[in-house]
Enzyme design. Sequence first.
Site, PDB file in Angstrom:
ATOM      1  N   LYS A 117     -54.032 -61.229 -23.167  1.00 53.37           N
ATOM      2  CA  LYS A 117     -54.506 -60.959 -24.528  1.00 53.37           C
ATOM      3  C   LYS A 117     -53.859 -61.942 -25.522  1.00 53.37           C
ATOM      4  O   LYS A 117     -54.566 -62.572 -26.326  1.00 53.37           O
ATOM      5  CB  LYS A 117     -54.181 -59.513 -24.936  1.00 53.37           C
ATOM      6  CG  LYS A 117     -54.783 -59.149 -26.272  1.00 53.37           C
ATOM      7  CD  LYS A 117     -54.411 -57.744 -26.693  1.00 53.37           C
ATOM      8  CE  LYS A 117     -53.201 -57.801 -27.557  1.00 53.37           C
ATOM      9  NZ  LYS A 117     -52.808 -56.544 -28.155  1.00 53.37           N
ATOM     10  N   ASP A 136     -58.183 -55.709 -27.127  1.00 52.62           N
ATOM     11  CA  ASP A 136     -57.130 -54.825 -27.638  1.00 52.62           C
ATOM     12  C   ASP A 136     -57.702 -53.416 -27.742  1.00 52.62           C
ATOM     13  O   ASP A 136     -58.800 -53.136 -27.233  1.00 52.62           O
ATOM     14  CB  ASP A 136     -56.591 -55.336 -28.983  1.00 52.62           C
ATOM     15  CG  ASP A 136     -57.595 -55.138 -30.121  1.00 52.62           C
ATOM     16  OD1 ASP A 136     -58.761 -54.752 -29.851  1.00 52.62           O
ATOM     17  OD2 ASP A 136     -57.212 -55.351 -31.284  1.00 52.62           O
TER      18      ASP A 136
END
Length: 207
Positions: A117, A136
Amino acid sequence: MRARKILAALEKRYPDAHCELDYTNPLQLLIATILSAQATDVGVNKATPKLFAKFKTAADFANADPKEIEPYIASIGLFRNKAKSVHGACQTLVENFGGQVPRTMDELLTLRGVARKTANVVLGNAFGINEGVVVDTHVTRVAQRFGLTKHDDVRKIERDLMALFPRAKWCLLSHLLIFHGRRVCKARGALCSQDSICQQFCSNAKN
Ligand code: SF4
């Protein structure tokens, strides 16, 4: 086709969708993103001006003891671990990358505190490289509710989104889903019945 329509509607709704972390160079974005794990962008943005005024280069962070970093980020959750991650990541930047933030996924993943991420945030926003989709909590929730994925695992969600949307849009896509998640499709109190995009693309809007 449906995915493209959702993308077009979100682009029209949120023409200014962008990374909401404050940064002026790739190093600052890398550090802000490490700090943002399980914290809000607003909270990180409050702490980083003083942090970045004190520590300007990867060497500045690497040469400091993590304890010297801690006071600048103490308002952010998990700050002791994050101080160690920032310090360790910058040590690797100095030792292996000439103090510069690398531009590949594999290299970024060698840095302490950096998973896919964070690497996707840095690649997409600092370098304009669409290597994957940032997944997320907001992207997960909105993608599931729009029926873009049936998975809970972030890597599987990312793969689903990469298959559905054109590569050139991957970085923007995450911003659009995050903007919609923060403003409309909230974790609590989603504004289901009041939103035209939702009414077109989400079955919850008709409940
Ligand atoms: S209808 Fe509700 S659940 Fe569906 S995307 Fe909109 S806000 Fe989220």
